[in-house]
Enzyme design. Structure first.
Site, PDB file in Angstrom:
ATOM      1  N   SER A 109      -3.099   6.979   6.014  1.00  0.00           N
ATOM      2  CA  SER A 109      -2.273   5.721   6.697  1.00  0.00           C
ATOM      3  C   SER A 109      -3.409   5.470   7.619  1.00  0.00           C
ATOM      4  O   SER A 109      -3.595   6.174   8.494  1.00  0.00           O
ATOM      5  CB  SER A 109      -1.123   6.456   7.174  1.00  0.00           C
ATOM      6  N   LYS A 135       5.265   0.876   9.323  1.00  0.00           N
ATOM      7  CA  LYS A 135       5.001   2.444   9.754  1.00  0.00           C
ATOM      8  C   LYS A 135       6.125   2.949  10.196  1.00  0.00           C
ATOM      9  O   LYS A 135       7.165   1.995  10.639  1.00  0.00           O
ATOM     10  CB  LYS A 135       3.796   2.447  10.569  1.00  0.00           C
ATOM     11  N   SER A 187       0.819  -1.279   0.051  1.00  0.00           N
ATOM     12  CA  SER A 187       0.116  -0.154  -0.094  1.00  0.00           C
ATOM     13  C   SER A 187       0.869   1.193   0.085  1.00  0.00           C
ATOM     14  O   SER A 187       2.188   1.170   0.108  1.00  0.00           O
ATOM     15  CB  SER A 187      -1.000  -0.009   1.239  1.00  0.00           C
TER      16      SER A 187
END
Length: 292
Positions: free
Chosen positions: A239, A145, A88
């Site tokens: 996000s 992340k 993604s």
């Protein structure tokens, strides 16, 4: 359906290893005894019969071939380096969809495969690290992340600006670009822009994206509990991360902060880019670089 590849790898290594051990301790000596008995019982030894008596079963033959390979892969993947693909755009511009990255599995401690129990402490995540972890809502899925909040930190997000322990995180505008995540033909496409911003978390510098048309986020503040980490994507307005753990508008995405036992490792390099291998396109190595 998500296959548990670590468990499959451990089982495959264990089964092939046990078969090789079984052959060495019991089956192979039996074959040698059969050959010796045959040679003693006949006057003229038939080489084909002798070879047949000593031949390994097919399962043992395959296990002997695969076990060393599986064992090496298990050690490398579990304790040293594991490859991942970015699915993604939540970490743009640092990581793009289709990037293949390498993750250091021992940077934050040696962990048992499958169980993920830390057996040898090596180090702890540092603010600014790009970290792979198991998604708290579904541990079969890996997320990636940036570490923003450490245990004990107080993190705030106000007007698209991070504050850590009361201090504003330093940022600097780099450039403004067309927002490539707004689909063609969208009525707001012409006005959609993203600011590419340089951000410093301590001494570490990286770049983030901020959308000019993103919905405003209410000011929030979080206290990071012990043994947990506050994770945020570099594509700040696209996000699913620790900022939304108590957002009633996104109940399906609530997951909060990442506990230590869900850590997979530290992402340290992009080694290949292959956005759509299903179309049999050629991979590119132009994005190969260290991750900051």
């Amino acid at each position: 359906m998500h296959l548990n590849f670590p468990l499959i790898l451990v089982l495959a290594t264990a089964i092939t290893g046990l078969l090789v051990l079984l052959d060495r301790l019991w089956l192979a000596p039996g074959r040698r005894r059969a050959q010796a008995n045959y040679q003693q019982q006949v006057d003229a030894v038939n080489p084909l019969t002798l070879e047949k008596l000593g031949k390994e079963p097919v399962l043992i033959e395959y296990s002997r071939s695969f076990f060393p390979v599986l064992a090496v892969v298990l050690v490398l993947r579990s304790f040293l380096v594991e490859p991942f693909q970015i699915p993604s755009g939540s970490m743009k511009p640092t990581l793009e969809v289709g990037d293949f990255i390498l993750v250091n599995k021992f940077a934050y401690g040696i962990r048992l495969p499958v169980l993920d129990t830390k057996i040898i402490p090596v180090g702890d995540p540092e603010r600014g690290d790009v970290m792979v972890f198991r998604y708290p809502n579904d541990p079969r899925i890996n997320y990636i992340k940036r570490v923003v909040g450490l245990p004990g930190d107080r993190v705030a997000y106000v007007d698209k600006q991070l504050f850590i322990n009361g201090e504003q995180v330093r940022t600097e505008l780099v450039e403004q670009l067309q927002d490539d995540e707004v689909p063609a033909g969208h009525p707001l496409q012409a006005m959609a822009r993203v600011d590419v911003v340089r951000e410093w978390l301590g001494e570490d510098e990286h770049r983030i994206r901020l959308k000019n048309l993103a919905q405003p986020v209410l000011p929030q503040e979080w206290l990071v509990p012990e043994g947990h980490y506050f994770m945020v994507g570099d594509n700040r307005d696209n996000s699913n991360d620790s900022r939304f753990w108590n957002d009633p508008q996104m109940p399906q995405q609530l997951w909060g902060m990442v506990p230590d036992n869900y850590i997979v490792g530290k992402a340290f390099a992009v080694w290949m880019h292959w956005p759509d291998p299903k179309l049999k396109s050629l991979p590119s190595f132009s994005r190969a670089s260290l991750i900051h």
